[in-house]
Scaffold this active site. Structure first.
Site, PDB file in Angstrom:
ATOM      1  N   THR A 131      36.513  45.154  35.230  1.00  0.00           N
ATOM      2  CA  THR A 131      36.044  45.861  36.425  1.00  0.00           C
ATOM      3  C   THR A 131      36.958  47.033  36.786  1.00  0.00           C
ATOM      4  O   THR A 131      38.157  47.018  36.460  1.00  0.00           O
ATOM      5  CB  THR A 131      36.028  44.865  37.605  1.00  0.00           C
ATOM      6  OG1 THR A 131      35.830  45.579  38.819  1.00  0.00           O
ATOM      7  CG2 THR A 131      37.328  44.073  37.746  1.00  0.00           C
ATOM      8  N   ASP A 132      36.413  47.991  37.513  1.00  0.00           N
ATOM      9  CA  ASP A 132      37.247  49.107  37.994  1.00  0.00           C
ATOM     10  C   ASP A 132      38.225  48.652  39.078  1.00  0.00           C
ATOM     11  O   ASP A 132      39.171  49.374  39.401  1.00  0.00           O
ATOM     12  CB  ASP A 132      36.379  50.270  38.508  1.00  0.00           C
ATOM     13  CG  ASP A 132      35.457  49.909  39.664  1.00  0.00           C
ATOM     14  OD1 ASP A 132      35.425  48.737  40.089  1.00  0.00           O
ATOM     15  OD2 ASP A 132      34.750  50.823  40.156  1.00  0.00           O
ATOM     16  N   GLU A 133      37.994  47.436  39.642  1.00  0.00           N
ATOM     17  CA  GLU A 133      38.867  46.979  40.743  1.00  0.00           C
ATOM     18  C   GLU A 133      40.302  46.741  40.292  1.00  0.00           C
ATOM     19  O   GLU A 133      41.208  46.667  41.123  1.00  0.00           O
ATOM     20  CB  GLU A 133      38.298  45.716  41.391  1.00  0.00           C
ATOM     21  CG  GLU A 133      36.930  45.970  41.996  1.00  0.00           C
ATOM     22  CD  GLU A 133      36.500  44.950  43.031  1.00  0.00           C
ATOM     23  OE1 GLU A 133      37.340  44.159  43.484  1.00  0.00           O
ATOM     24  OE2 GLU A 133      35.313  44.947  43.374  1.00  0.00           O
ATOM     25  N   TYR A 156      40.697  38.360  43.268  1.00  0.00           N
ATOM     26  CA  TYR A 156      39.713  38.607  42.195  1.00  0.00           C
ATOM     27  C   TYR A 156      40.219  39.682  41.237  1.00  0.00           C
ATOM     28  O   TYR A 156      40.304  39.461  40.020  1.00  0.00           O
ATOM     29  CB  TYR A 156      38.358  39.024  42.789  1.00  0.00           C
ATOM     30  CG  TYR A 156      37.438  39.687  41.773  1.00  0.00           C
ATOM     31  CD1 TYR A 156      36.899  38.958  40.710  1.00  0.00           C
ATOM     32  CD2 TYR A 156      37.128  41.051  41.850  1.00  0.00           C
ATOM     33  CE1 TYR A 156      36.073  39.570  39.765  1.00  0.00           C
ATOM     34  CE2 TYR A 156      36.305  41.663  40.920  1.00  0.00           C
ATOM     35  CZ  TYR A 156      35.773  40.916  39.879  1.00  0.00           C
ATOM     36  OH  TYR A 156      34.965  41.523  38.938  1.00  0.00           O
ATOM     37  N   LYS A 160      41.372  39.513  37.246  1.00  0.00           N
ATOM     38  CA  LYS A 160      40.751  40.308  36.176  1.00  0.00           C
ATOM     39  C   LYS A 160      41.820  41.161  35.481  1.00  0.00           C
ATOM     40  O   LYS A 160      41.820  41.300  34.255  1.00  0.00           O
ATOM     41  CB  LYS A 160      39.638  41.210  36.732  1.00  0.00           C
ATOM     42  CG  LYS A 160      38.408  40.486  37.233  1.00  0.00           C
ATOM     43  CD  LYS A 160      37.627  39.745  36.165  1.00  0.00           C
ATOM     44  CE  LYS A 160      36.922  40.630  35.180  1.00  0.00           C
ATOM     45  NZ  LYS A 160      36.033  39.837  34.269  1.00  0.00           N
ATOM     46  N   GLY A 289      42.285  43.231  53.134  1.00  0.00           N
ATOM     47  CA  GLY A 289      42.736  44.031  51.977  1.00  0.00           C
ATOM     48  C   GLY A 289      41.630  44.866  51.366  1.00  0.00           C
ATOM     49  O   GLY A 289      41.657  45.162  50.165  1.00  0.00           O
TER      50      GLY A 289
HETATM   51  P1  NAD Z   1      28.096  36.626  38.228  1.00  0.00           P
HETATM   52  O1  NAD Z   1      28.959  35.947  39.229  1.00  0.00           O
HETATM   53  O2  NAD Z   1      26.709  37.023  38.613  1.00  0.00           O
HETATM   54  O3  NAD Z   1      27.969  35.734  36.922  1.00  0.00           O
HETATM   55  C1  NAD Z   1      29.064  35.055  36.358  1.00  0.00           C
HETATM   56  C2  NAD Z   1      28.529  34.020  35.388  1.00  0.00           C
HETATM   57  O4  NAD Z   1      29.659  33.330  34.818  1.00  0.00           O
HETATM   58  C3  NAD Z   1      27.640  32.952  36.043  1.00  0.00           C
HETATM   59  O5  NAD Z   1      26.484  32.735  35.277  1.00  0.00           O
HETATM   60  C4  NAD Z   1      28.517  31.710  36.058  1.00  0.00           C
HETATM   61  O6  NAD Z   1      27.795  30.497  35.968  1.00  0.00           O
HETATM   62  C5  NAD Z   1      29.395  31.942  34.824  1.00  0.00           C
HETATM   63  N1  NAD Z   1      30.666  31.213  34.908  1.00  0.00           N
HETATM   64  C6  NAD Z   1      31.527  31.190  35.972  1.00  0.00           C
HETATM   65  N2  NAD Z   1      32.576  30.382  35.704  1.00  0.00           N
HETATM   66  C7  NAD Z   1      32.386  29.912  34.436  1.00  0.00           C
HETATM   67  C8  NAD Z   1      33.142  29.062  33.590  1.00  0.00           C
HETATM   68  N3  NAD Z   1      34.298  28.513  34.004  1.00  0.00           N
HETATM   69  N4  NAD Z   1      32.680  28.809  32.346  1.00  0.00           N
HETATM   70  C9  NAD Z   1      31.506  29.358  31.920  1.00  0.00           C
HETATM   71  N5  NAD Z   1      30.736  30.152  32.689  1.00  0.00           N
HETATM   72  C10 NAD Z   1      31.175  30.440  33.938  1.00  0.00           C
HETATM   73  O7  NAD Z   1      28.931  37.888  37.748  1.00  0.00           O
HETATM   74  P2  NAD Z   1      28.455  39.345  37.324  1.00  0.00           P
HETATM   75  O8  NAD Z   1      28.388  40.197  38.537  1.00  0.00           O
HETATM   76  O9  NAD Z   1      27.297  39.256  36.414  1.00  0.00           O
HETATM   77  O10 NAD Z   1      29.753  39.820  36.512  1.00  0.00           O
HETATM   78  C11 NAD Z   1      29.872  39.529  35.113  1.00  0.00           C
HETATM   79  C12 NAD Z   1      31.170  40.107  34.604  1.00  0.00           C
HETATM   80  O11 NAD Z   1      31.196  41.508  34.808  1.00  0.00           O
HETATM   81  C13 NAD Z   1      32.406  39.559  35.309  1.00  0.00           C
HETATM   82  O12 NAD Z   1      33.424  39.392  34.346  1.00  0.00           O
HETATM   83  C14 NAD Z   1      32.774  40.633  36.318  1.00  0.00           C
HETATM   84  O13 NAD Z   1      34.167  40.623  36.578  1.00  0.00           O
HETATM   85  C15 NAD Z   1      32.350  41.876  35.564  1.00  0.00           C
HETATM   86  N6  NAD Z   1      31.958  43.025  36.404  1.00  0.00           N
HETATM   87  C16 NAD Z   1      31.032  42.870  37.399  1.00  0.00           C
HETATM   88  C17 NAD Z   1      30.613  43.993  38.134  1.00  0.00           C
HETATM   89  C18 NAD Z   1      29.580  43.890  39.231  1.00  0.00           C
HETATM   90  O14 NAD Z   1      29.337  44.870  39.942  1.00  0.00           O
HETATM   91  N7  NAD Z   1      28.905  42.775  39.403  1.00  0.00           N
HETATM   92  C19 NAD Z   1      31.182  45.245  37.857  1.00  0.00           C
HETATM   93  C20 NAD Z   1      32.153  45.344  36.844  1.00  0.00           C
HETATM   94  C21 NAD Z   1      32.525  44.231  36.110  1.00  0.00           C
HETATM   95  O1  DAU Z   2      33.672  47.525  41.443  1.00  0.00           O
HETATM   96  C1  DAU Z   2      33.214  46.484  40.641  1.00  0.00           C
HETATM   97  C2  DAU Z   2      33.106  45.225  41.457  1.00  0.00           C
HETATM   98  O2  DAU Z   2      31.981  45.384  42.326  1.00  0.00           O
HETATM   99  C3  DAU Z   2      32.936  43.972  40.605  1.00  0.00           C
HETATM  100  O3  DAU Z   2      34.083  43.780  39.819  1.00  0.00           O
HETATM  101  C4  DAU Z   2      32.695  42.746  41.484  1.00  0.00           C
HETATM  102  O4  DAU Z   2      32.440  41.609  40.673  1.00  0.00           O
HETATM  103  C5  DAU Z   2      31.499  43.009  42.368  1.00  0.00           C
HETATM  104  O5  DAU Z   2      31.301  41.922  43.257  1.00  0.00           O
HETATM  105  C6  DAU Z   2      31.693  44.301  43.165  1.00  0.00           C
HETATM  106  O6  DAU Z   2      32.759  44.135  44.153  1.00  0.00           O
HETATM  107  P1  DAU Z   2      32.633  44.710  45.654  1.00  0.00           P
HETATM  108  O7  DAU Z   2      33.540  43.960  46.512  1.00  0.00           O
HETATM  109  O8  DAU Z   2      32.732  46.197  45.644  1.00  0.00           O
HETATM  110  O9  DAU Z   2      31.076  44.329  45.918  1.00  0.00           O
HETATM  111  P2  DAU Z   2      30.339  43.714  47.207  1.00  0.00           P
HETATM  112  O10 DAU Z   2      28.871  43.784  46.929  1.00  0.00           O
HETATM  113  O11 DAU Z   2      30.914  42.402  47.615  1.00  0.00           O
HETATM  114  O12 DAU Z   2      30.699  44.754  48.366  1.00  0.00           O
HETATM  115  C7  DAU Z   2      30.360  46.133  48.230  1.00  0.00           C
HETATM  116  C8  DAU Z   2      30.924  46.852  49.449  1.00  0.00           C
HETATM  117  O13 DAU Z   2      30.193  46.421  50.621  1.00  0.00           O
HETATM  118  C9  DAU Z   2      32.372  46.518  49.747  1.00  0.00           C
HETATM  119  O14 DAU Z   2      33.029  47.675  50.245  1.00  0.00           O
HETATM  120  C10 DAU Z   2      32.312  45.448  50.832  1.00  0.00           C
HETATM  121  C11 DAU Z   2      31.050  45.815  51.589  1.00  0.00           C
HETATM  122  N1  DAU Z   2      30.302  44.669  52.174  1.00  0.00           N
HETATM  123  C12 DAU Z   2      30.012  43.618  51.372  1.00  0.00           C
HETATM  124  C13 DAU Z   2      29.328  42.530  51.859  1.00  0.00           C
HETATM  125  C14 DAU Z   2      29.017  41.338  50.969  1.00  0.00           C
HETATM  126  C15 DAU Z   2      29.879  44.726  53.495  1.00  0.00           C
HETATM  127  O15 DAU Z   2      30.105  45.714  54.217  1.00  0.00           O
HETATM  128  N2  DAU Z   2      29.177  43.657  53.971  1.00  0.00           N
HETATM  129  C16 DAU Z   2      28.909  42.539  53.226  1.00  0.00           C
HETATM  130  O16 DAU Z   2      28.283  41.593  53.752  1.00  0.00           O
END
Ligand code: NAD
Ligand code: DAU
Length: 350
Positions: A131-133, A156, A160, A289
């Site tokens: 992730t970019d985080e 988180y 990562k 944070g």
């Molecule tokens: P998600 O939470 O929707 O899915 C995660 C999946 O991993 C789920 O199906 C869960 O059951 C499985 N899982 C969790 N713990 C496990 C374990 N111990 N063993 C096996 N499986 C397990 O997540 P996502 O948003 O699809 O993200 C997928 C990947 O991409 C992650 O590594 C996340 O860090 C990365 N990522 C997500 C985003 C985003 O915006 N969602 C952006 C950049 C990177």
């Molecule tokens: O940048 C990549 C990341 O993006 C991934 O690595 C993470 O897995 C993914 O969850 C996401 O993280 P964020 O924290 O950016 O996503 P989230 O959807 O939780 O929140 C997006 C923005 O909105 C963030 O600034 C927090 C804000 N937010 C979120 C929620 C859930 C709110 O204002 N209200 C809310 O209820």
């Protein structure tokens, strides 16, 4: 037949990646390993689960013995590793599960790959999705590049970052053929409604308050999930071993502007009076944070691998709203009792 392991394939991004690989590479056997935590849902893959080149295995990446046996059974040619605990807010209330899955789970997988591929690394690939985080938070200007120093701020992102370091250490120390990508915020179908966009659509549908953290001034760079899946496909097949690629949408929005656009789109699609949903916007206590701004420079993957996002944000947002409104059964099913409990705990303290 080559066998590729995809972890976390029942989750949001993983399900789009599994579908793409199963459909586009019928000559490969795709094994989807997922623990089916609250975030994993096999419904996401019901359109492909009978295809002959697809196998689902339920299991925990943090279970060392299980992971070792899985590698012995399937002799994977490659791994695309997405399984993770992924929600920042949950990492604040329950960091331990993030350490276990994201760090120890990743260690188990790279170690099993190293043991299995010892002396025969040619053609193998271990691709870690990050992730970019990990880069921390930007001020008002600048972009994250592949050489930006790591500065994670949440449990988180720290977990990562730690897993990225481990993967690089296995490349440097053991010559494990690794690839890493760091992507910005994804949106689209099948995202669990704890995340901002599906949470807002769900609440708007039910005329519930839209919780905006702080003043809503934080900025994210949004990318349609299928564009992330296409980048993952490209990097897995064409990426240079040992390299990192940043993936982003070049599409920065403040949360409040994004939420207002979502409200208008939901009003449009549900035939409500324009502006009526905006009345549901509620400012709540900020995330601890809370990173101010993420923005990705994706020049490297664009220039070296020829990737670019396929969708404009307005089109992607309209498609996404349409999908959630048409799949309200999916949303209701995943919003189970356990999720309701999480929701009440998460938002009550504000
Ligand atoms: P998600 O939470 O929707 O899915 C995660 C999946 O991993 C789920 O199906 C869960 O059951 C499985 N899982 C969790 N713990 C496990 C374990 N111990 N063993 C096996 N499986 C397990 O997540 P996502 O948003 O699809 O993200 C997928 C990947 O991409 C992650 O590594 C996340 O860090 C990365 N990522 C997500 C985003 C985003 O915006 N969602 C952006 C950049 C990177
Ligand atoms: O940048 C990549 C990341 O993006 C991934 O690595 C993470 O897995 C993914 O969850 C996401 O993280 P964020 O924290 O950016 O996503 P989230 O959807 O939780 O929140 C997006 C923005 O909105 C963030 O600034 C927090 C804000 N937010 C979120 C929620 C859930 C709110 O204002 N209200 C809310 O209820």
């Amino acid at each position: 037949m080559k066998t590729i392991l995809i972890t976390g394939g029942a989750g949001f991004i993983g399900s789009h990646v599994v579908r793409r690989f199963v459909k586009n590479y019928s000559e490969c056997h795709i094994v989807n390993l997922d623990l089916l935590t609250y975030a994993g849902n096999l419904e996401n893959l019901k359109d492909i689960d009978k295809l002959p080149n697809y196998t689902f295995v339920k299991g925990d990446i943090a279970d060392t013995e299980f992971v070792g046996k899985l590698f012995d059974t399937y002799h994977f040619e490659g791994v695309v590793h997405l399984a993770a605990e992924s929600h920042v807010d949950r990492s604040i209330t329950d960091p331990a599960s993030f350490i276990r899955t994201n760090i120890f789970g990743t260690f188990n997988l790279i170690h099993a790959a190293k043991e299995q591929w010892k002396g025969a690394m040619e053609g193998k690939r271990f691709y870690h999705i990050s992730t970019d985080e990990v880069y921390g938070s930007l001020g008002e200007t600048g972009l994250f590049t592949e050489i930006t120093s790591y500065d994670p701020k949440s449990p988180y992102s720290a977990s990562k970052a730690s897993s990225d370091h481990l993967v690089r250490a296995y490349y440097n120390t053991f010559h494990l053929p690794v690839l890493i990508s760091n992507c910005s915020n994804n949106y689209g179908p099948n995202q669990f409604p704890e995340k901002l966009i599906p949470l807002c659509i769900h609440n708007l549908q039910h005329l519930k308050p839209i919780p905006v953290y702080g003043k809503g001034e934080n900025i994210r760079d949004w990318l349609y999930v299928e564009d992330h899946a296409s980048a993952i496909d490209l990097i897995y097949h064409k990426g240079v071993i040992g390299e990192t690629y940043n993936i982003g949408g070049n599409n920065e929005w403040t949360n409040i502007a994004l939420i207002r656009a979502l409200c208008d789109e939901v009003d449009r699609q549900l035939g409500r009076a324009q502006g009526s949903s905006q009345q549901l916007i509620t400012f709540v206590k900020d995330r601890a944070g809370h990173d101010l701004r993420y923005a990705i420079d994706s020049t490297k993957i664009q220039n070296e691998l020829g990737w670019k996002p396929s969708l404009q944000f307005e089109e992607g947002l309209a498609k996404t709203v349409e999908w959630y409104l048409q799949n309200s059964d999916w949303l209701e099913n995943v919003s189970s009792g356990a999720y309701e409990k999480y929701y009440d705990q998460q938002y009550i303290q504000r």
